[in-house]
Design a protein around this motif. Sequence first.
Motif, PDB file in Angstrom:
ATOM      1  N   ALA A  82     -59.368 177.806  74.917  1.00  0.00           N
ATOM      2  CA  ALA A  82     -59.595 177.815  76.368  1.00  0.00           C
ATOM      3  C   ALA A  82     -58.296 178.258  77.028  1.00  0.00           C
ATOM      4  N   ILE A  83     -58.395 179.265  77.916  1.00  0.00           N
ATOM      5  CA  ILE A  83     -57.173 179.694  78.625  1.00  0.00           C
ATOM      6  C   ILE A  83     -57.352 179.281  80.074  1.00  0.00           C
ATOM      7  N   LEU A  84     -56.649 178.208  80.451  1.00  0.00           N
ATOM      8  CA  LEU A  84     -56.918 177.573  81.741  1.00  0.00           C
ATOM      9  C   LEU A  84     -55.838 177.905  82.744  1.00  0.00           C
ATOM     10  N   SER A  85     -56.224 177.851  84.016  1.00  0.00           N
ATOM     11  CA  SER A  85     -55.240 178.096  85.072  1.00  0.00           C
ATOM     12  C   SER A  85     -54.505 176.797  85.375  1.00  0.00           C
ATOM     13  N   MET A  86     -53.152 176.866  85.344  1.00  0.00           N
ATOM     14  CA  MET A  86     -52.369 175.647  85.614  1.00  0.00           C
ATOM     15  C   MET A  86     -52.600 175.157  87.035  1.00  0.00           C
ATOM     16  N   GLY A  87     -52.813 176.093  87.941  1.00  0.00           N
ATOM     17  CA  GLY A  87     -53.085 175.701  89.334  1.00  0.00           C
ATOM     18  C   GLY A  87     -54.333 174.844  89.403  1.00  0.00           C
ATOM     19  N   GLY A  88     -55.386 175.307  88.700  1.00  0.00           N
ATOM     20  CA  GLY A  88     -56.624 174.530  88.668  1.00  0.00           C
ATOM     21  C   GLY A  88     -56.388 173.158  88.066  1.00  0.00           C
ATOM     22  N   LEU A  89     -55.650 173.138  86.949  1.00  0.00           N
ATOM     23  CA  LEU A  89     -55.394 171.863  86.271  1.00  0.00           C
ATOM     24  C   LEU A  89     -54.692 170.885  87.202  1.00  0.00           C
ATOM     25  N   SER A  90     -53.767 171.413  88.046  1.00  0.00           N
ATOM     26  CA  SER A  90     -53.016 170.490  88.897  1.00  0.00           C
ATOM     27  C   SER A  90     -53.940 169.851  89.922  1.00  0.00           C
ATOM     28  N   HIS A  91     -55.089 170.484  90.167  1.00  0.00           N
ATOM     29  CA  HIS A  91     -56.068 169.855  91.074  1.00  0.00           C
ATOM     30  C   HIS A  91     -57.177 169.175  90.295  1.00  0.00           C
TER      31      HIS A  91
ATOM     32  N   ARG B  58     -60.507 175.895  85.456  1.00  0.00           N
ATOM     33  CA  ARG B  58     -60.747 177.266  85.893  1.00  0.00           C
ATOM     34  C   ARG B  58     -60.167 178.172  84.820  1.00  0.00           C
ATOM     35  N   VAL B  59     -60.978 179.106  84.357  1.00  0.00           N
ATOM     36  CA  VAL B  59     -60.443 180.034  83.372  1.00  0.00           C
ATOM     37  C   VAL B  59     -59.418 180.882  84.095  1.00  0.00           C
ATOM     38  N   ASN B  60     -58.260 181.036  83.470  1.00  0.00           N
ATOM     39  CA  ASN B  60     -57.183 181.720  84.172  1.00  0.00           C
ATOM     40  C   ASN B  60     -57.430 183.209  84.162  1.00  0.00           C
ATOM     41  N   THR B  61     -57.466 183.812  85.356  1.00  0.00           N
ATOM     42  CA  THR B  61     -57.682 185.252  85.395  1.00  0.00           C
ATOM     43  C   THR B  61     -56.508 185.936  86.071  1.00  0.00           C
ATOM     44  N   GLU B  62     -56.139 185.416  87.257  1.00  0.00           N
ATOM     45  CA  GLU B  62     -55.196 186.178  88.070  1.00  0.00           C
ATOM     46  C   GLU B  62     -53.774 186.260  87.493  1.00  0.00           C
ATOM     47  N   ASP B  63     -53.088 185.122  87.386  1.00  0.00           N
ATOM     48  CA  ASP B  63     -51.654 185.182  87.069  1.00  0.00           C
ATOM     49  C   ASP B  63     -51.440 184.674  85.645  1.00  0.00           C
ATOM     50  N   LYS B  64     -51.154 185.594  84.714  1.00  0.00           N
ATOM     51  CA  LYS B  64     -51.101 185.111  83.332  1.00  0.00           C
ATOM     52  C   LYS B  64     -49.855 184.259  83.077  1.00  0.00           C
TER      53      LYS B  64
ATOM     54  N   HIS C 151     -45.425 176.224  87.823  1.00  0.00           N
ATOM     55  CA  HIS C 151     -46.182 175.010  88.153  1.00  0.00           C
ATOM     56  C   HIS C 151     -46.310 174.792  89.655  1.00  0.00           C
ATOM     57  N   GLN C 152     -45.659 175.643  90.438  1.00  0.00           N
ATOM     58  CA  GLN C 152     -45.655 175.470  91.907  1.00  0.00           C
ATOM     59  C   GLN C 152     -45.293 174.044  92.303  1.00  0.00           C
ATOM     60  N   VAL C 153     -44.237 173.543  91.718  1.00  0.00           N
ATOM     61  CA  VAL C 153     -43.796 172.203  92.119  1.00  0.00           C
ATOM     62  C   VAL C 153     -42.270 172.226  92.110  1.00  0.00           C
ATOM     63  N   GLY C 154     -41.677 171.521  93.055  1.00  0.00           N
ATOM     64  CA  GLY C 154     -40.213 171.507  93.135  1.00  0.00           C
ATOM     65  C   GLY C 154     -39.649 170.383  92.285  1.00  0.00           C
ATOM     66  N   LEU C 155     -38.524 170.633  91.647  1.00  0.00           N
ATOM     67  CA  LEU C 155     -37.843 169.569  90.906  1.00  0.00           C
ATOM     68  C   LEU C 155     -36.934 168.817  91.867  1.00  0.00           C
ATOM     69  N   TYR C 156     -36.852 167.519  91.669  1.00  0.00           N
ATOM     70  CA  TYR C 156     -35.973 166.708  92.524  1.00  0.00           C
ATOM     71  C   TYR C 156     -34.575 166.648  91.903  1.00  0.00           C
ATOM     72  N   CYS C 157     -34.548 166.481  90.576  1.00  0.00           N
ATOM     73  CA  CYS C 157     -33.248 166.326  89.940  1.00  0.00           C
ATOM     74  C   CYS C 157     -33.312 166.867  88.519  1.00  0.00           C
ATOM     75  N   LEU C 158     -32.247 167.551  88.138  1.00  0.00           N
ATOM     76  CA  LEU C 158     -32.141 168.083  86.791  1.00  0.00           C
ATOM     77  C   LEU C 158     -30.788 167.615  86.267  1.00  0.00           C
ATOM     78  N   ALA C 159     -30.787 166.850  85.171  1.00  0.00           N
ATOM     79  CA  ALA C 159     -29.520 166.304  84.679  1.00  0.00           C
ATOM     80  C   ALA C 159     -29.330 166.664  83.217  1.00  0.00           C
ATOM     81  N   LEU C 160     -28.093 166.958  82.855  1.00  0.00           N
ATOM     82  CA  LEU C 160     -27.760 167.174  81.442  1.00  0.00           C
ATOM     83  C   LEU C 160     -26.851 166.034  81.007  1.00  0.00           C
ATOM     84  N   VAL C 161     -27.180 165.414  79.890  1.00  0.00           N
ATOM     85  CA  VAL C 161     -26.335 164.321  79.387  1.00  0.00           C
ATOM     86  C   VAL C 161     -25.723 164.788  78.061  1.00  0.00           C
TER      87      VAL C 161
END
Length: 1581
Positions: free
Chosen positions: A700-709, A713-719, A894-904
């Motif tokens: 199954a090749i799914l759209s991440m946008g659809g999954l987030s809702h 949705r089979v992914n067609t537009e943005d591979k 993923h169309q989502v913003g990261l709040y914090c990115l840390a390297l330890v």
Amino acid sequence: MADRGVDLSALPKEVRDQLAELDLELSEGDITQKGYEKKRAKLLASYIPHLPNADLSLPDVQLSPSHSADPSPSPEAPGPSTSSASRHHRAHRSGGARDERYRSDIHTEAVQAALAKHKEEKMALPMPTKRRSAFVQSPTDTCTPPDTSSASEDEGSLRRKAALSAVLAQSLQSPDYWINRSVQSSSTSSSASSTLSHGEPKTQPQPQPQPPPAASVLADVLAHTRIENSVPPDVTSSTPQERGSRVDLPPAVRGMSRGQSRSSMLDTADGVPVSSRVSTKIQQLLNTLKRPKRPPLSEFFLDDSEEIVEVPRLDPNTPKPEGRQIIPVKGEPLGVVSNWPPALQAALARWGATQAKSPALTALDITGKPLYTLTYGKLWSRSLKLAYTLLNKLGTKTEPVLQPGDRVALVYPNSDPGMFWVAFYGCLLAEVIPVPIEVPLSRQDAGSQQIGFLLGSCGVSLALTSEVCLKGLPKTPNGEIIQFKGWPRMKWVVTDTKYLTKPSKDWQPHIPTANTDTAYIEYKASKEGTVMGVAVSKISMLTHCQALTQACNYCEGETLVNVLDCKKDMGLWHGVLTSVMNRIHTITVPYSVMKACPISWVQRVHIHKARVALVKCRDLHWAMMAHKDQKDTNLSSIRMLIVADGANPWSVSSCDAFLNVFQSHGLKPEVICPCATSPEALTVAIRRPGARGAPLPARAILSMGGLSHGVIRVNTEDKNSALTVQDVGHIMPGALMCIVKPDGPPQLCKTDEIGEIVINSRAGGTMYYGLPGVTKNTFEVIPVNQAGAPIGEIPFTRTGLLGFVGPGSLVFVVGKIEGLLMVSSRRHNADDLVATALAVEPVKTVYRGRIAVFSVTVFYDERIVIVAEQRPDASEEDSFQWMSRVLQAIDSIHQVGLYCLALVPANTLPKTPLGGIHIYETKQNFLEGNLHPCNILMCPHTCVTNMPKPRQKLPVEVGPASMLVGNLVAGKRIAQATGRELGVMEDQDLIRKHQFLSEALQWRAQTDPDHVLYVLLNAKGVAVCTATCAQLHKRAEKITATLMERGGINTGDNVVLLYPPGIDLIAAFYGCLYAGVIPVTVRPPHPQNLAATLPTVRMIIDVSKAACILTTQPLMRTLRSREAAASVNVKTWPTIIDTDDLPRKRPPHIYKPPTAEMLAYLDFSVSTTGMLTGVKMSHAAVSTLCRSIKLQCELYSSRQIAICLDPYCGLGFVLWCLSSVYSGHQSILIPPLELECSLPLWLSTLSQYKIRDTFCSYSVMELCTKGLGTQTEMLKARGLNLSCVRSCVVIAEERPRLALTQSFSKLFKDIGLSPRAVSTAFGSRVNLAICLQGTSGPDPSTVYVDMKSLRHDRVRLVERGAPQSLPLMESGTILPGVRVIIVNPETRGPLGDSHLGEIWVNSPHSASGYYTIYGEESLQADHFNTRLSFGEPQTLWARTGYLGFIKRTELLDASGDRHDALFVVGSLDETLELRGLRYHPIDIETSVSRAHRSIAESAVFTWTNLLVVVAELSGSEQEALDLVPLVTNVVLEEHHLIVGVVVIVDPGVIPINSRGEKQRMHLRDSFLADQLDPIYVAYNM
């Protein structure tokens, strides 16, 4: 590097082994990079071909180790072979505990494409600056030709070598390449993968490598580096300045007007040219912030609404599920086989008796060779012995320790499966319930506390373990096993055969037919980190074995290779239980073997011709990395390769890649069987092996946008944003499955909706042991239809898996509930984000692909945090670049913003027992500030989209037009308050005669010459100097005579007094009055810190146009010293007179001012905003002020007061120098500096002299609280008693520091301090003393105001403990003769009771104006003589510049009227205007200081609308970066502001003036001029 030009494969075996060992040491962090290189060079020294240009041999430019973005290795590109040992170790290093589950070539390509798209619109992110000393990493040579051989050699890199060496050979000549290299300081980018063409993703991806054109690769290399952006300027190289005592730094003279607007200065950053280095960074930051945020803010703002949060509008294009309601899916019926045993123990008994020689289990040693084989006979006899021992040999006959049904912990390492099997079956035979757990390694093990919770909830008090394991457990000094954190008390029993007793002839175990009693308990960690025990009943255990036997078609006598942990999950179900039921021979390959030799399991399959192998994706990956050494491996015997984590969406590519490599070794495509499991429902679904040659199941090749809702949705537009998922086969035999909504009631999903899989089956867990509440919600779920009606009676169990049912009833899983991140009502899966981050060429940065993703709740929404371990050799630039690219990749895919990115640092994240990352502990560490990152990037500006809209100021409601009736404004009482009348005093004649202080001193010297006015104490509490009235008068006369003799000094000239706190200062002051000159007291420069303190002295001398300086000999030497010359021009000092040894002379006459309006002295002070202001005090003001204080505090000759203050300005100066002479009381003077040598000095003085009234500053109170708070017992023992103290007043010009005064009162209550004694005073520049808590009048009251309203310039009183409430304490009683009114600063109209406004004061002791250089009085006239716009236009008021309010209380004052309390909120100059709201810095600072235990002090200011927070770090420097997210969180949560810049500095950097107030503007200037030498500066995106 030493191995240039060495063919490693040609080296002798022992050298290769030693090299491999070294590599392992480096990867485990047991050796530094430097040590590694040294030892390696030594090993290879004799094998290096001695070529003059050996250094240029290129084949070494090696790329991205295994877990990078490279495509699945293809058989067409074999590289030169290297020795097997070194290959194993290397593959092991680059592989890791988590990453292999997430490798996907399609995804990698998508990420690279997304990044390329981003690059066109790429903004330069300002890179954080870091002090070089902090976080020492291994040195990286940025500008030498690249050598990345510390990475592993894998096919991807070898294949790319060929493509690149041609390009590099050309580019070596061009200097551009090296310039770019030095910028990026890393090997070339690995977007080579995006040049490989894949087949259409719908089909099985088969990579066909095409040699990429050289030019494009080079272009690609260069495209990654844009010189002008990628290295932002460095702010860290400033010269370190003197640290040490906190002192006034020179203020920039900014004029003295409060009225001037500051905006003109903001443009040039307060006189610092904007081109300065910090400004460039902040400019970059502002540029990045100018990008529009994704969800546009909707245009509404409700001023008063409790709900501050912006509610995101729903996007009309959101996909919604459209299918019909799902119908429950039924599994095939569970067949009944005649010879299936009635219970699992019965199967063991049967094989033990009939097939005693048949092998049950083969265990391997660390090298992967068989260690021992346990036959069914041995397994049966040993289990019997253990069962007998447990029931009969522990305790006594009458009181056995164990009863059937008791729970027992099984603590065995993975490497000893035989002992575990015996223990497990021994427990089953004894009918006690085994609870297998991990071996606790240390007291503080990540999650060991939670294991304690599990043991407690299961009531476990006995643990079985092996002798070897017991020896390895941590012990106390006397040899007992330590009490692990959070564990119940445990009794340990060793189960080695030699300690077991052979059962007596007549003893037989009781083997009942399987029933619903609990058989065993399997532990499970929840998302919150709690560990619960899933109880599996005897019938469930048996049914599950039967279902697995049917689904996997197990046959008696087969061989199975198990790589999984046999204590739980698939490893236990297949490898321990089902295998015994079917008399299967299990070969277990422990984790430790896999680490040393990743291909061992494939070898075992080959050697034993195993039919079934039980693995995880990581094992496929590791085997693939190491397979080159195995030419003759044959996997054709396998009929089922069970992939235990096949439900992870990212398993597809591991399966494909493995098949790709091993198909040529006989592996059949149809034998790969992914499955889905859950601790509660056990096996959910498993793919059955396909028939030979049958078509493979579809993907199954799914759209991440659809999954987030939550829709399919089979992914067609943005591979780029597609997720490829493989099925996990069909549901288990005898089970029933539904998909329900994951949150809220368990409503059935529609067919195209993602939901949680729920299962009804006899073969599942029955409950969380000992936790009935949680059990109900998980094990007894009855799904409901759309109408909310239950669909039947039968209970289902939640599996925690998210998925859907595809065509042909195939089950697809897209993620787990515990990895679900709900951000702004969209779902994201942690695993998907990990995969995206890993696809951003982490090779140079991320250590072994160890990445954790979780969300934290900040400001009413989940915020995503990514934490990764950084490779020891990664450079700052690489890391920062990787971080900024991860941001972009996650943003576009993923169309989502990261709040914090840390390297330890590598190896520092808490590990789960099997080496993965313990997500919950990582999250806790992040929230508690224990993560210790070495790099961090916060992006609150992009991801916090629910901020309220900035406030538009409304027109003010009260104006001249509103009705003013009597004392009411707009229906409210006018907010005004008055001190009592100054009244007629008893010694009226005296006052009439001596309206000047100089006369009062002369009169006292005549009438009462021997009365001691002043006693000065030293650090030992000894009176080093006293002054009677006569002595003071005589000393003053000597100074007057000297002044008159020196000539050139005229009446009315200004004279600077430069003295340490003491009696000399007082004498000099009266000497000036006698001579008719005007004294200006100035704090002397600090001898250890002249550079910082002398310019302030110089400035006051210049501004006041002083005619001469009176001082002591040591200070005179300091002023003329070479050190002083370094910071000021010492040749231009006015005349300096040292007053230490003056001749005894009397002046010819003593000056008497013609009127009381003449100037008495000038009071200079540096305000907290860095303004230097001098105010003029007339003789009349001085005497009314003294009289007012005398009345308020009931001072007269027989009284004693103690003063511990700096005597240079404000009320401190008045109390130190003037009050005693006026009122005749004795003042005991304690210079605050002496407290640094002897902390208890002030308190012991109070006790020794039985002082009733004392005055101090906040700094003194803080010193005592921090330094003596823990020593009250000791002070008590010394006989210290403060019960005599009636009033202890803090002299200040700020809002009362309630927390400090309260803790002072509480701490010293034990030594008699009355809680009512402590109070505060309030003064300002225009009027030095407005409030002072005297002897009469009610106690100061405290109110709680709502901080949200305060930001809107309103006061809303709330109850104590209300959220967002701020406690405010009254600033003392208003002094006699003082009137105060609250005024709107814009309209200048009076305000009503409990309204916030500027405090205006009318009093005979107000200052008469600012002393300015050019006499521009017009500018400031309105501060001293201003009128209300309506109401009472004739009265003249002085504006204090402080915001506050007046509240009429229920208390009565001395005259019996209701008391009006004045509450000071803060200085207008200091307030920050952000988002249209008014903030007081102290409120934000209070929140910041609470954020982490290591924040000693903090200060905030704004710069071009960015909020800058400076925090002093009291802990170790490794904690510096922990503060960044915590500071950002707390300011966002409590003040709804996004911090722009977080600056971490050393203790003592924030400048503080003598009154203990922070000099925020000095700090801001030092920050912008780059003089702070910060430990770390983080620019929040």
